[in-house]
Write an enzyme that holds these catalytic residues in place. Structure first.
Site, PDB file in Angstrom:
ATOM      1  N   CYS A  30       2.249   1.847   7.054  1.00 16.63           N
ATOM      2  CA  CYS A  30       1.656   0.917   8.021  1.00 16.63           C
ATOM      3  C   CYS A  30       0.677   1.655   8.945  1.00 16.63           C
ATOM      4  CB  CYS A  30       2.784   0.260   8.816  1.00 16.63           C
ATOM      5  SG  CYS A  30       2.257  -0.667  10.263  1.00 16.63           S
ATOM      6  N   CYS A  66       1.180   1.103  12.682  1.00 16.09           N
ATOM      7  CA  CYS A  66       2.403   1.818  13.107  1.00 16.09           C
ATOM      8  C   CYS A  66       2.083   3.288  13.390  1.00 16.09           C
ATOM      9  CB  CYS A  66       3.482   1.740  12.020  1.00 16.09           C
ATOM     10  SG  CYS A  66       4.042   0.081  11.614  1.00 16.09           S
TER      11      CYS A  66
END
Length: 107
Positions: free
Chosen positions: A30, A33
């Site tokens: 991600c 993230c």
């Protein structure tokens, strides 16, 4: 530095914590993230003793993710006294905004 938690130690590290705990639900693949990780590391140092910040990898720990209804990442859930009390989804909040949000919940 943020600490990694898992399905196995979530209760001990998060639900039984005396201080508020921010759980960052994330995954290695991600991009957002990974982008917010350095900000959370800085806040973890700055708020040490007031708010604990931990990370839970959703690919390795699907039970906790499912239990708290996490459908997209990054999702940050703030726990106080073993209960989820607030949530932010996405990496769009700047560091100052996250700091203010966390300090508002600090012990």
């Amino acid at each position: 530095m943020t600490k990694q938690v898992s399905d196995a130690n979530f209760g001990e590290e998060v639900l039984n914590s005396k201080e508020p705990v921010l759980v960052d639900f994330w995954a290695e693949w991600c991009g957002p993230c990974r982008a917010i990780a350095p900000v959370l590391d800085e806040l973890s140092s700055e708020l040490d003793g007031k708010v604990k910040i931990v990370k839970l990898n959703v690919d390795e720990n699907p039970s906790t993710m499912t239990k708290y209804g996490v459908r997209s990442i990054p999702t940050m859930i703030l726990f106080k006294g073993g209960e989820a009390v607030d949530m932010k989804i996405g990496a769009g909040t700047p560091k100052a905004g996250l700091s203010k949000w966390l300090e508002g919940h600090a012990a």
